[in-house]
Design a protein around this motif. Structure first.
Motif, short mmCIF file in Angstrom:
data_model
loop_
_atom_site.label_atom_id
_atom_site.label_comp_id
_atom_site.label_asym_id
_atom_site.label_seq_id
_atom_site.Cartn_x
_atom_site.Cartn_y
_atom_site.Cartn_z
N ASP A 1 -0.45 -0.70 -4.81
CA ASP A 1 -0.92 0.64 -5.18
C ASP A 1 -0.04 1.12 -6.33
O ASP A 1 0.96 1.82 -6.14
CB ASP A 1 -0.82 1.59 -3.98
CG ASP A 1 -1.50 2.94 -4.24
OD1 ASP A 1 -1.57 3.35 -5.41
OD2 ASP A 1 -1.93 3.57 -3.27
N ASP B 1 5.80 4.15 1.54
CA ASP B 1 6.40 5.27 2.28
C ASP B 1 7.32 4.78 3.40
O ASP B 1 8.29 5.46 3.75
CB ASP B 1 5.31 6.16 2.88
CG ASP B 1 4.68 7.09 1.84
OD1 ASP B 1 5.33 7.32 0.79
OD2 ASP B 1 3.55 7.56 2.08
N THR C 1 0.83 -1.19 0.00
CA THR C 1 0.00 0.00 0.00
C THR C 1 0.87 1.26 0.00
O THR C 1 2.11 1.19 0.07
CB THR C 1 -0.88 0.01 1.24
OG1 THR C 1 -0.02 0.01 2.41
CG2 THR C 1 -1.77 -1.24 1.31
N ARG C 2 0.21 2.40 -0.03
CA ARG C 2 0.92 3.68 0.09
C ARG C 2 1.75 3.71 1.37
O ARG C 2 2.91 4.14 1.36
CB ARG C 2 -0.11 4.81 0.08
CG ARG C 2 0.47 6.20 0.28
CD ARG C 2 -0.64 7.23 0.32
NE ARG C 2 -1.25 7.39 -0.98
CZ ARG C 2 -1.02 8.44 -1.78
NH1 ARG C 2 -0.21 9.40 -1.41
NH2 ARG C 2 -1.62 8.52 -2.95
N LYS C 3 1.17 3.24 2.46
CA LYS C 3 1.88 3.23 3.74
C LYS C 3 3.13 2.36 3.66
O LYS C 3 4.20 2.74 4.16
CB LYS C 3 0.96 2.73 4.85
CG LYS C 3 1.63 2.62 6.22
CD LYS C 3 0.67 2.08 7.27
CE LYS C 3 1.38 1.86 8.60
NZ LYS C 3 0.46 1.31 9.64
N ALA D 1 -0.51 3.17 -8.84
CA ALA D 1 -0.46 4.61 -9.12
C ALA D 1 0.54 5.30 -8.21
O ALA D 1 1.32 6.16 -8.66
CB ALA D 1 -1.86 5.22 -8.96
N TYR D 2 0.53 4.92 -6.93
CA TYR D 2 1.46 5.57 -6.01
C TYR D 2 2.90 5.12 -6.26
O TYR D 2 3.83 5.92 -6.16
CB TYR D 2 1.05 5.29 -4.56
CG TYR D 2 1.79 6.16 -3.57
CD1 TYR D 2 1.68 7.55 -3.61
CD2 TYR D 2 2.61 5.60 -2.59
CE1 TYR D 2 2.36 8.35 -2.71
CE2 TYR D 2 3.29 6.39 -1.68
CZ TYR D 2 3.16 7.77 -1.75
OH TYR D 2 3.85 8.57 -0.87
N ALA D 3 3.06 3.84 -6.60
CA ALA D 3 4.41 3.35 -6.94
C ALA D 3 4.95 4.11 -8.14
O ALA D 3 6.14 4.51 -8.16
CB ALA D 3 4.36 1.85 -7.22
N LYS D 4 4.11 4.34 -9.13
CA LYS D 4 4.54 5.10 -10.31
C LYS D 4 4.93 6.52 -9.92
O LYS D 4 5.93 7.07 -10.39
CB LYS D 4 3.41 5.13 -11.34
CG LYS D 4 3.76 5.86 -12.63
CD LYS D 4 2.62 5.79 -13.63
CE LYS D 4 3.00 6.50 -14.93
NZ LYS D 4 1.90 6.43 -15.92
N GLU D 5 4.11 7.12 -9.05
CA GLU D 5 4.41 8.47 -8.57
C GLU D 5 5.76 8.54 -7.88
O GLU D 5 6.49 9.53 -7.99
CB GLU D 5 3.30 8.90 -7.62
CG GLU D 5 3.39 10.31 -7.10
CD GLU D 5 2.25 10.63 -6.15
OE1 GLU D 5 2.50 11.32 -5.13
OE2 GLU D 5 1.11 10.19 -6.40
N LYS D 6 6.12 7.46 -7.19
CA LYS D 6 7.40 7.40 -6.47
C LYS D 6 8.54 6.89 -7.35
O LYS D 6 9.67 6.74 -6.88
CB LYS D 6 7.26 6.51 -5.24
CG LYS D 6 6.19 6.95 -4.26
CD LYS D 6 6.52 8.26 -3.58
CE LYS D 6 7.42 8.07 -2.39
NZ LYS D 6 7.61 9.32 -1.60
#
Length: 209
Positions: free
Chosen positions: A83, A64, A59-61, A85-90
């Motif tokens: 997640d 992070d 997950t995002r958590k 989308a968040y992995a891509k963002e990171k």
């Protein structure tokens, strides 16, 4: 390179070698993980650069909390536990195994069809109980036995697994039709006929999802 396998038992219960993975770095393996326990996932991934997962949600958590992650790889076909989308963002690539289990899943599909058409389990058990040898006709069946040759096998979805299943159905002499968002050339080359959804439901003797 530090690599963590968070929950590898379902992929490798002991009959496969992790050697190709070990050639890439220092690998730590875990067999199972609590599916709703983000903290356990975080503890296991820790400072690893590569997380090899199967059931463990990333997950995002988790992302992070594991700042060294450079790659998340899923030992399955889907990405639903990540997640993305968040992995891509990171900037963390996520990859999978796109044709994992293709033949074995299609094989199981055909096995279910054969069981539904022939009631093999029931007849095996009752033949052993003596029902055939005690039949006055020296013939025995408790259910109609459906011959599949010439029947129409419908696929609701015809990706990689669907194509393998179509190959097996055609081997039984069945005509294969399919409904899919795209129409692959590989399926067409195999002789799969693409139809609309209503046509699939109307024409299929057997429907595979």
């Amino acid at each position: 390179m530090k690599i963590i396998v968070t929950d590898g038992y379902t992929e490798n219960p002991g009959d496969l070698s992790w050697a190709p993975l070990e050639a890439l770095g220092e690998v730590t393996y875990y067999d199972r993980i609590g599916l709703s326990d983000e903290d356990e996932t975080i503890r296991r991934i820790g400072d690893a650069e590569i997380a090899v997962i199967n059931k463990a949600p990333v997950t995002r958590k988790v992302i992070d909390s594991c700042p060294n992650l450079k790659l998340i790889t899923v030992l399955a076909t889907g990405y639903n536990v990540v997640d993305v989308a968040y992995a891509k963002e990171k900037g963390i690539p996520v990859c999978n195994v796109p044709n994992y289990g293709g033949y074995s899943v299609s094989q199981f599909t055909i096995a279910l069809m054969l069981e539904a058409c022939l009631h093999i389990g029931h007849h095996d058990r009752t033949v052993h109980e003596g029902k055939w040898q005690n039949s006055p006709d020296w013939c025995y069946w408790d259910y109609p036995l459906i011959e599949l040759a010439g029947k129409t096998f419908g696929l609701l979805g015809c990706g990689r697994i669907g194509i393998h299943t179509a190959e097996a159905a055609k081997g039984l002499g069945m005509h294969v039709i399919a409904y899919n968002r795209s129409q692959s050339q590989a399926a067409k080359d195999l002789g799969v006929e693409f139809v609309d959804l209503d046509g699939l439901f109307a024409r299929s003797d057997v429907l595979a999802l």
